[in-house]
Design an enzyme around this catalytic site. Structure first.
Site, PDB file in Angstrom:
ATOM      1  N   ASP A 119       0.866  -1.174   0.000  1.00 55.61           N
ATOM      2  CA  ASP A 119       0.000   0.000   0.000  1.00 55.61           C
ATOM      3  C   ASP A 119       0.907   1.229   0.000  1.00 55.61           C
ATOM      4  O   ASP A 119       1.641   1.473   0.971  1.00 55.61           O
ATOM      5  CB  ASP A 119      -0.898  -0.010   1.248  1.00 55.61           C
ATOM      6  CG  ASP A 119      -1.888   1.156   1.269  1.00 55.61           C
ATOM      7  OD1 ASP A 119      -1.569   2.218   0.718  1.00 55.61           O
ATOM      8  OD2 ASP A 119      -2.965   1.004   1.878  1.00 55.61           O
TER       9      ASP A 119
ATOM     10  N   TYR B 279      -4.877  11.116  -4.467  1.00 56.33           N
ATOM     11  CA  TYR B 279      -5.371  12.409  -3.981  1.00 56.33           C
ATOM     12  C   TYR B 279      -4.519  12.979  -2.855  1.00 56.33           C
ATOM     13  O   TYR B 279      -4.807  14.066  -2.367  1.00 56.33           O
ATOM     14  CB  TYR B 279      -6.827  12.309  -3.524  1.00 56.33           C
ATOM     15  CG  TYR B 279      -7.143  11.183  -2.560  1.00 56.33           C
ATOM     16  CD1 TYR B 279      -6.838  11.276  -1.212  1.00 56.33           C
ATOM     17  CD2 TYR B 279      -7.748  10.017  -3.013  1.00 56.33           C
ATOM     18  CE1 TYR B 279      -7.121  10.250  -0.334  1.00 56.33           C
ATOM     19  CE2 TYR B 279      -8.053   8.984  -2.148  1.00 56.33           C
ATOM     20  CZ  TYR B 279      -7.730   9.101  -0.809  1.00 56.33           C
ATOM     21  OH  TYR B 279      -8.012   8.075   0.060  1.00 56.33           O
ATOM     22  N   LYS B 280      -3.467  12.292  -2.456  1.00 57.13           N
ATOM     23  CA  LYS B 280      -2.576  12.825  -1.418  1.00 57.13           C
ATOM     24  C   LYS B 280      -1.414  13.544  -2.088  1.00 57.13           C
ATOM     25  O   LYS B 280      -1.569  14.641  -2.623  1.00 57.13           O
ATOM     26  CB  LYS B 280      -2.117  11.692  -0.502  1.00 57.13           C
ATOM     27  CG  LYS B 280      -3.252  10.980   0.233  1.00 57.13           C
ATOM     28  CD  LYS B 280      -2.713   9.899   1.156  1.00 57.13           C
ATOM     29  CE  LYS B 280      -3.814   8.998   1.704  1.00 57.13           C
ATOM     30  NZ  LYS B 280      -4.753   9.706   2.581  1.00 57.13           N
TER      31      LYS B 280
END
Length: 428
Positions: free
Chosen positions: A226, A251-252
């Site tokens: 991950d 989106y980070k």
């Protein structure tokens, strides 16, 4: 915190931090990239008097890019064109003429260099959670039948744990949570696969992707990584490490926007064996043949499921333009320098004993965030936000500050530490 409010003659320690922040920002090779994001003015790093909400509200220091990256200036014009021309005028023709149909693989190939992967191994689409499910079940299906155990980080992000438990139930395997640092040693002859976080979302601890992957392979297990809190903040070397499968959000640190689609990496030699638990018409070898029997596509498209989420995909595509020509070694160097400087400022300015860092000091073990243990963390973060310093917190007692090297300044780190000090003093 006496230094900022009543500085003695000469250069005080606080003045020294101000001078260093200025010098570091001046010499920052990534500094020009900040102008490619829609951010508030930084505001004064060094107010003349005591901090107050009105004064600190002059611009926002944004240190929550580890939850939602800032908007890049190229996204709105791109989406305007997509909506007005590609959707509004071309309509259905855009699947071919505007390249909508191949967007999941094309954009996957744009992300590939950021995670150390050759082209043809990433597909973009669905959420991180859905891709974790696909990757973990597929990994278990690739493992020998006698391997009946799935390992997962005992402190993983909750969704990863929930999905690992569901995958275990679905496949008849046993789920064994172990501390992240012990996953490599815990793998044994019963282990089919392990789901591992590259960076811990609470503490910012970075785990050794290459070493853990090698240990899992030595035990005969597959590694599913991950990358949500690492991709875009530091170099990732999936191919070099021999990682089997990986997932991550966009989106980070990749700044793809709220709800931006995630990605799935399947190592090239494993792709013929990748048996997705979510086969869909978009992952069929002949999607428009509408056959009753499923025949998987070749390569990365096996990871597709349904119709691509075009608007969010193309917003991500535009956001990735910022990365063109960016040296990830410079990104990593700035990330470490920023977090070092922030920790130094916190140590110098925040009253002793009021916060404690749980983020590793060692660079080899640190991602791009700093987490501070603090009493009343929710209240403290609420006050920080009101004063223009935006981070977040995790219950019960962790303040999290994410440092995005593409747009965070050293002056931002100093201002955040100064305002934190004032807030902590005010809650004494």
């Amino acid at each position: 915190m006496s230094e900022p409010h009543g500085r003695p003659a000469g250069l005080s320690p606080y003045d020294g931090l101000v001078a260093r922040a200025s010098a570091l920002d001046t010499g920052d090779p990534l500094a020009p990239l900040r102008d490619r994001f829609m951010l508030d003015p930084a505001g004064p790093a060094v107010p003349a008097g005591p901090a107050d909400p009105a004064q600190d509200g002059n611009g926002t220091v944004y240190l929550d890019g580890n939850s939602l990256g800032a908007l890049s200036t190229g996204v709105l014009p791109r989406l305007t064109d997509v909506v007005n021309r590609e959707w509004g005028e071309l309509r259905i023709r855009s699947w071919e003429e505007s390249g909508w149909w191949t967007a999941p693989e094309r954009i996957g190939d744009r992300i590939a260099p950021l995670v150390g992967a050759a082209p043809g191994q990433l597909v973009v689409g669905d959420s991180t959670s859905v891709n974790v499910f696909k990757a973990l079940v597929a990994a278990v299906r690739m493992a020998p039948a006698e391997r009946t155990e799935i390992l997962v980080d005992a402190d993983t992000f909750p969704t990863d744990g929930y999905i690992a438990a569901s995958a275990a139930r679905l496949t008849g395997h046993t789920l064994r949570p172990v501390p992240a640092a012990g996953i490599a040693a815990a793998a044994g002859p019963q282990t089919a696969a392990a789901l591992v976080n590259h960076v811990d979302y609470r503490t910012g601890r970075l785990h050794d992707l290459a070493a853990v992957t090698a240990a899992l392979h030595a035990a005969g297990a597959l590694a599913v990584w991950d990358l949500c809190h690492s991709a875009g903040a530091l170099p990732v070397a999936l191919d070099a490490a021999g990682a089997d499968l990986a997932v991550g959000c966009t989106y980070k640190y990749l700044n793809g926007g709220p709800g931006a689609p995630a990605y799935l990496y399947v190592r090239r030699d494993l792709q013929p064996r990748f048996d997705s638990p979510l086969p869909g018409w978009n992952s069929h070898a002949d999607p428009f043949g509408m056959a009753g029997d499923f025949q998987p596509a070749q390569g990365a498209p096996r990871g597709r499921v349904g119709t691509p989420e075009i608007l969010s995909l193309l917003a991500l595509d535009a956001a990735l333009d910022v990365w063109d020509g960016v040296d990830l070694a410079e990104v990593r160097a700035k990330s470490l320098a920023l977090t070092d400087f922030f920790l130094e400022c916190v140590a110098a300015l925040v009253p002793a004993g009021r916060v404690a860092s749980v983020t590793p000091q060692a660079h080899a073990e640190r991602g791009s965030q700093v987490s501070l243990r603090c009493a009343d963390a929710g209240k403290v973060m609420g006050e920080l936000t009101a004063r223009g310093v935006v981070g977040d917190y995790r219950r019960p007692d962790l303040l999290r500050f994410g440092f995005t090297p593409l747009y965070t300044r050293y002056a931002d780190a100093l201002r955040a530490a100064r305002v934190l000090a004032d807030v902590i003093e005010g809650t004494a």
